[in-house]
Motif scaffolding. Structure first.
Motif, mmCIF file in Angstrom:
data_model
loop_
_atom_site.group_PDB
_atom_site.id
_atom_site.type_symbol
_atom_site.label_atom_id
_atom_site.label_comp_id
_atom_site.label_asym_id
_atom_site.label_seq_id
_atom_site.Cartn_x
_atom_site.Cartn_y
_atom_site.Cartn_z
ATOM 1 N N ALA A 165 0.845 -1.192 0.000
ATOM 2 C CA ALA A 165 0.000 0.000 0.000
ATOM 3 C C ALA A 165 0.877 1.237 0.000
ATOM 4 C CB ALA A 165 -0.932 0.014 1.208
ATOM 5 N N ILE A 166 0.309 2.335 -0.470
ATOM 6 C CA ILE A 166 0.937 3.640 -0.406
ATOM 7 C C ILE A 166 -0.064 4.595 0.212
ATOM 8 C CG2 ILE A 166 0.212 4.224 -2.769
ATOM 9 C CD1 ILE A 166 2.696 5.944 -3.042
ATOM 10 N N VAL A 167 0.402 5.492 1.092
ATOM 11 C CA VAL A 167 -0.501 6.426 1.760
ATOM 12 C C VAL A 167 -0.196 7.850 1.307
ATOM 13 C CG1 VAL A 167 -0.804 4.941 3.765
ATOM 14 C CG2 VAL A 167 1.003 6.667 3.781
ATOM 15 N N THR A 168 -1.230 8.680 1.303
ATOM 16 C CA THR A 168 -1.091 10.095 0.950
ATOM 17 C C THR A 168 -1.704 10.946 2.064
ATOM 18 O OG1 THR A 168 -3.210 10.224 -0.218
ATOM 19 C CG2 THR A 168 -1.289 9.521 -1.504
ATOM 20 N N GLY A 169 -1.393 12.236 2.054
ATOM 21 C CA GLY A 169 -1.847 13.115 3.115
ATOM 22 C C GLY A 169 -3.260 13.611 2.977
ATOM 23 N N SER A 313 -13.665 6.314 9.273
ATOM 24 C CA SER A 313 -13.676 5.333 10.358
ATOM 25 C C SER A 313 -12.470 5.424 11.273
ATOM 26 C CB SER A 313 -13.745 3.920 9.769
ATOM 27 O OG SER A 313 -14.917 3.765 9.007
ATOM 28 N N PHE A 314 -11.349 5.957 10.792
ATOM 29 C CA PHE A 314 -10.109 5.919 11.562
ATOM 30 C C PHE A 314 -9.823 7.212 12.317
ATOM 31 C CE2 PHE A 314 -9.826 3.207 7.804
ATOM 32 C CZ PHE A 314 -9.621 1.974 8.400
ATOM 33 N N GLY A 315 -10.666 8.225 12.149
ATOM 34 C CA GLY A 315 -10.528 9.453 12.910
ATOM 35 C C GLY A 315 -9.261 10.224 12.613
ATOM 36 N N SER A 316 -8.786 10.162 11.373
ATOM 37 C CA SER A 316 -7.524 10.829 11.037
ATOM 38 C C SER A 316 -7.683 11.568 9.714
ATOM 39 C CB SER A 316 -6.395 9.786 10.971
ATOM 40 O OG SER A 316 -5.146 10.401 10.804
ATOM 41 N N CYS A 317 -6.624 11.593 8.911
ATOM 42 C CA CYS A 317 -6.683 12.252 7.610
ATOM 43 C C CYS A 317 -5.852 11.458 6.615
ATOM 44 C CB CYS A 317 -6.159 13.692 7.688
ATOM 45 S SG CYS A 317 -4.431 13.809 8.173
ATOM 46 N N GLY A 318 -6.025 11.749 5.319
ATOM 47 C CA GLY A 318 -5.233 11.085 4.282
ATOM 48 C C GLY A 318 -5.986 9.957 3.601
#
Length: 490
Positions: A165-169, A313-318
């Motif tokens: 996987a790759i994550v972005t902001g 669902s994860f309470g974050s960002c990106g």
């Protein structure tokens, strides 16, 4: 298919037509005054807004802009503090006050309740802030990758059932920046008619040919695929270099779950890639929260590109893209969101890792399973009760996105403002986000909501529904379903 009552359709058209005529008259008089008092200061400048855009903003949006962009001053939990605003110029501008109202939150994407303080996540987020600081101040391709980012990518890949996987902001950028990397001129994107704007912009930016199939209709998708393969590229009729079918797990404005098994079967037959956007389905549906593939028993190996966001669902960002190792390595070499954008904030990354551990029970408790069961229970209870009350409710059971149809543009601000008077905060959606006839209120249910919260919300919505007149159908009628291209009246 949405069944629209004749009265609702007539009143909606009447409001738009009368508003258009009234607005044109006001604009004519204003232009006459401006011409009479004309100066040379503005000569030579083109208007910033196009004619129809400016017209809509002046005569429709400004009248109800207090219903949008409401500021809050607390975490977006089941209840939050909403800052009150006032206007001294007929809603053209809004000024914040020092007053706050404690409101029941029915608008945030806080599906599992992780957006507020959590006994497992919050201490680890604070520790990551002390260790890494807020930002890496660099791109992922330069000096912006840390051990925490690598851990996050592995955790996401394992969670969704992919090899890498790759994550972005930013979730929006995940679609809009990665689609142009995956396909270009000579390729074909076949997109669901109700896909999110980020997908639309990403598809347009790719340079590929775009075709649209009827919302959640596998038979139309198959016909479109067959005709496209037979005819080939436009003008040259050469074979397509690549075909990608793009769908969403849960459609954010309809609350409907994708018919993924049928779509995957069709794509296998015609050798088309499947791109699945799980922004609203990952972490909310499925026995262990792994999304629509788990819910509908679809092998993740049959979905070529799995996309999702961490803002719900994860309470974050990106956001993330998960797929084969070769795909992810290619994206790390070519994706603008990885090469040019600052990597994800470290506390945000730690929040995601910690919330995944809670969902999977790796925190040593059963809170994750309880949250998943609670959001499903709350969503199904709220949806069924709204239907019993006589509202037109879209979407499927198990989906935490619950749209209530308003139709008439005058009911949009009325519904929103009256709910707020009872300290219930809702999100309303209208044209141009939805077609003119299909304005709605979109309710988002959370595991953080208690049964008492549900009861209060239903009582308020029922009272306001009677007041503004949006209980269009008797409770015994079958739940209507949405298809954008087919609207009937009854």
């Amino acid at each position: 298919m949405i069944t629209i009552p004749y009265s609702a359709a007539f009143s909606t058209y009447f409001c738009y037509v009368s508003g258009f005529i009234y607005g044109q008259l006001l604009d004519f008089l204003r232009n006459l005054v401006d011409w009479w008092n004309a100066t040379n200061l503005d000569q030579g400048y083109a208007p910033i807004l196009l004619g129809l855009e400016g017209f809509y903003v002046r005569h429709f949006y400004l009248r109800m802009q207090d219903c949008f962009g409401r500021p809050i001053s607390s975490p977006p939990d089941a209840w939050f503090d909403m800052v009150e605003r006032v206007s001294n110029n007929k809603n053209k501008t809004l000024k914040r006050t020092t007053k706050v109202s404690r409101c029941l939150n029915l608008g945030s994407y806080n599906y599992l309740g992780f957006a507020s303080t959590d006994e497992f996540c919050t201490p680890r987020v604070i520790e990551s802030l002390k260790k890494y600081s807020v930002s890496t101040c660099s791109t992922g391709a330069d000096g912006g990758m840390t051990a925490l980012h690598t851990e996050l990518e592995k955790a996401v890949a394992d969670f969704v059932g992919k090899l890498a996987a790759i994550v972005t902001g930013m979730g929006y950028v995940t679609n809009s920046a990665i689609l142009p990397v995956l396909i270009g001129k000579g390729g074909l994107i076949i997109s669901d008619s109700l896909n999110h704007n980020s997908i639309i912009n990403g598809a347009r930016g790719s340079g590929a040919t775009i075709k649209v199939f009827q919302h959640n209709t596998p038979s139309h998708l198959e016909n479109l695929l067959r005709e496209s393969i037979i005819n080939g590229q436009l003008r040259t009729h050469r074979p397509w270099k690549k075909i990608i079918v793009v769908v969403e797990g849960i459609y954010s404005m309809e609350g409907e779950i994708c018919k993924l098994p049928e779509i995957v079967s069709i794509c296998k037959i015609y050798k088309a890639y499947v791109y699945l956007d799980e922004a609203h389905s990952i972490g909310t549906i499925g026995k262990t929260g792994r999304g629509v593939c788990e819910l509908l028993d679809v092998d993740t190996a049959d979905v070529d590109i799995m996309m999702g966001t961490f803002t719900k669902s994860f309470g974050s960002c990106g956001g993330y893209i998960a797929g084969s190792k070769e795909l992810i390595q290619y994206l790390k070499y070519t994706c603008p969101a990885h090469l040019y954008a600052t990597s994800m904030s470290l506390p945000a990354a730690q929040q995601i890792i910690s919330s995944i551990k809670v969902i999977l029970g790796e925190d040593g408790s059963s809170r994750g399973a309880q949250k998943l069961a609670k959001v499903c229970e709350n969503s199904n209870y709220f949806r069924s009760e709204l239907q019993k009350l006589g509202f037109v409710v879209l979407g499927d059971y198990d989906s935490p996105v619950i749209p209530i149809m308003l139709y008439n543009p005058t009911k949009i601000p009325a519904f929103s403002r009256e709910c707020l008077k009872w300290n219930v905060a809702v999100v309303v959606v209208s044209f141009p986000v939805t077609p003119p006839l299909l304005a709605r209120a979109r309710i988002c249910i959370s595991a953080a909501h208690t049964h008492d919260d549900m009861v209060k919300a239903l009582e308020v919505i029922s009272k306001v529904g009677d007041m503004v007149g949006i209980k269009y159908f008797p409770a015994e009628l079958k739940k209507p379903q949405l298809e954008e291209s087919r609207v009937t009246m009854e």
